[in-house]
Design a protein around this motif. Sequence first.
Motif, PDB file in Angstrom:
ATOM      1  N   VAL A  11       3.967 -16.543 -49.762  1.00  0.00           N
ATOM      2  CA  VAL A  11       3.813 -15.950 -51.089  1.00  0.00           C
ATOM      3  C   VAL A  11       5.142 -15.944 -51.833  1.00  0.00           C
ATOM      4  O   VAL A  11       5.215 -16.192 -53.031  1.00  0.00           O
ATOM      5  CB  VAL A  11       3.259 -14.509 -50.961  1.00  0.00           C
ATOM      6  N   GLN A  12       6.222 -15.669 -51.095  1.00  0.00           N
ATOM      7  CA  GLN A  12       7.533 -15.566 -51.726  1.00  0.00           C
ATOM      8  C   GLN A  12       8.113 -16.928 -52.087  1.00  0.00           C
ATOM      9  O   GLN A  12       9.029 -17.025 -52.896  1.00  0.00           O
ATOM     10  CB  GLN A  12       8.491 -14.828 -50.791  1.00  0.00           C
ATOM     11  N   MET A  13       7.608 -17.985 -51.484  1.00  0.00           N
ATOM     12  CA  MET A  13       8.168 -19.303 -51.745  1.00  0.00           C
ATOM     13  C   MET A  13       7.936 -19.747 -53.180  1.00  0.00           C
ATOM     14  O   MET A  13       8.764 -20.421 -53.770  1.00  0.00           O
ATOM     15  CB  MET A  13       7.554 -20.327 -50.787  1.00  0.00           C
ATOM     16  N   GLY A  14       6.822 -19.365 -53.789  1.00  0.00           N
ATOM     17  CA  GLY A  14       6.539 -19.753 -55.156  1.00  0.00           C
ATOM     18  C   GLY A  14       6.173 -21.223 -55.268  1.00  0.00           C
ATOM     19  O   GLY A  14       5.846 -21.894 -54.293  1.00  0.00           O
ATOM     20  N   GLU A  15       6.235 -21.703 -56.491  1.00  0.00           N
ATOM     21  CA  GLU A  15       5.871 -23.093 -56.758  1.00  0.00           C
ATOM     22  C   GLU A  15       6.891 -24.053 -56.147  1.00  0.00           C
ATOM     23  O   GLU A  15       8.087 -23.765 -56.129  1.00  0.00           O
ATOM     24  CB  GLU A  15       5.799 -23.324 -58.276  1.00  0.00           C
ATOM     25  N   PRO A  16       6.436 -25.208 -55.643  1.00  0.00           N
ATOM     26  CA  PRO A  16       7.381 -26.173 -55.076  1.00  0.00           C
ATOM     27  C   PRO A  16       8.238 -26.823 -56.161  1.00  0.00           C
ATOM     28  O   PRO A  16       7.834 -26.934 -57.317  1.00  0.00           O
ATOM     29  CB  PRO A  16       6.468 -27.200 -54.406  1.00  0.00           C
ATOM     30  N   VAL A  17       9.433 -27.238 -55.762  1.00  0.00           N
ATOM     31  CA  VAL A  17      10.347 -27.966 -56.634  1.00  0.00           C
ATOM     32  C   VAL A  17      10.448 -29.383 -56.097  1.00  0.00           C
ATOM     33  O   VAL A  17      10.649 -29.581 -54.897  1.00  0.00           O
ATOM     34  CB  VAL A  17      11.736 -27.302 -56.661  1.00  0.00           C
ATOM     35  N   SER A  27      10.056 -32.476 -51.742  1.00  0.00           N
ATOM     36  CA  SER A  27       9.482 -31.237 -52.275  1.00  0.00           C
ATOM     37  C   SER A  27       9.951 -30.080 -51.424  1.00  0.00           C
ATOM     38  O   SER A  27       9.931 -30.148 -50.189  1.00  0.00           O
ATOM     39  CB  SER A  27       7.944 -31.290 -52.271  1.00  0.00           C
ATOM     40  N   THR A  28      10.388 -29.013 -52.065  1.00  0.00           N
ATOM     41  CA  THR A  28      10.871 -27.840 -51.362  1.00  0.00           C
ATOM     42  C   THR A  28      10.684 -26.629 -52.258  1.00  0.00           C
ATOM     43  O   THR A  28      10.086 -26.727 -53.334  1.00  0.00           O
ATOM     44  CB  THR A  28      12.344 -28.017 -50.951  1.00  0.00           C
ATOM     45  N   SER A  29      11.198 -25.487 -51.841  1.00  0.00           N
ATOM     46  CA  SER A  29      11.073 -24.270 -52.642  1.00  0.00           C
ATOM     47  C   SER A  29      12.394 -23.959 -53.330  1.00  0.00           C
ATOM     48  O   SER A  29      13.470 -24.386 -52.887  1.00  0.00           O
ATOM     49  CB  SER A  29      10.660 -23.083 -51.758  1.00  0.00           C
ATOM     50  N   LEU A  30      12.315 -23.189 -54.393  1.00  0.00           N
ATOM     51  CA  LEU A  30      13.516 -22.782 -55.118  1.00  0.00           C
ATOM     52  C   LEU A  30      14.411 -21.927 -54.232  1.00  0.00           C
ATOM     53  O   LEU A  30      15.641 -22.050 -54.275  1.00  0.00           O
ATOM     54  CB  LEU A  30      13.118 -22.012 -56.382  1.00  0.00           C
ATOM     55  N   SER A  31      13.808 -21.078 -53.400  1.00  0.00           N
ATOM     56  CA  SER A  31      14.611 -20.219 -52.530  1.00  0.00           C
ATOM     57  C   SER A  31      15.405 -21.040 -51.522  1.00  0.00           C
ATOM     58  O   SER A  31      16.529 -20.677 -51.166  1.00  0.00           O
ATOM     59  CB  SER A  31      13.704 -19.212 -51.809  1.00  0.00           C
TER      60      SER A  31
END
Length: 242
Positions: A11-17, A27-31
């Motif tokens: 849930v905390q990962m958010g949309e992929p970048v 593709s990865t997460s902003l965090s």
Amino acid sequence: MFMLSLPAYFVQMGEPVTLNVGGCVYSTSLSTLQRYPDSMLGAMFRGDLPTVRDAHGNYFIDRDGPLFRYILNFLRTSELTLPCDFKETELLRKEADFYQIEPLIQCLGDPKPQLPYPRDSYEEVVELSSTRKLSKYSNPVAVIITQLTITTKVHAMLESISCSFTKWNKHMMDTRDYQVSFTFGPCDHQQEVSLRVHLLDFISKSGFTIRNTRVHHMSERANENTVEHHWTFCRRARKVDE
């Protein structure tokens, strides 16, 4: 209707970048990209550095695409895992230096000694030092004062830096080795990282590669930490017969 409860981690990962690094798409997460705020990727995806997108809307970084796999995995796990037959450690070290991921730089260790240059060439050296005094009681961390010092005998390099960073308070110290000092503050942590990343990028684009880096932490008073960074850049130049 059945509802699937996802773990909090997802849930905390958010949309992929999505990134296009030298033609390789990741593709990865902003965090994940912001795991190390002092790094170039941390500054880039915090909005401190300009970004470029390709025709498909992916963030574009003009670096070694296949090697970014190891950079990204390190950001995900904070561990460096390489194949047993991995033969590109020197190239990976340069990528780690470019992205300014200090824990990864430390994992890769010091570079191997350079081979001697041919007799008709010599080595030009640029040294960049950064001294930061950080307040422990600020959240986020406040930079009380920062001094960045560039030392080189390449006079043209000093002139180009002085012309390109006109908005920063600076002075040239007329010594045998030539030296330019950038001093600014008080400022916040993001401003300090932004200027440091811009300077490293400027020197690299002038044809210099990082020979080594080192970081030193010390506590001067109960409420203050001092962090010293040092980078040594080198490039080969041809000797000119007089």
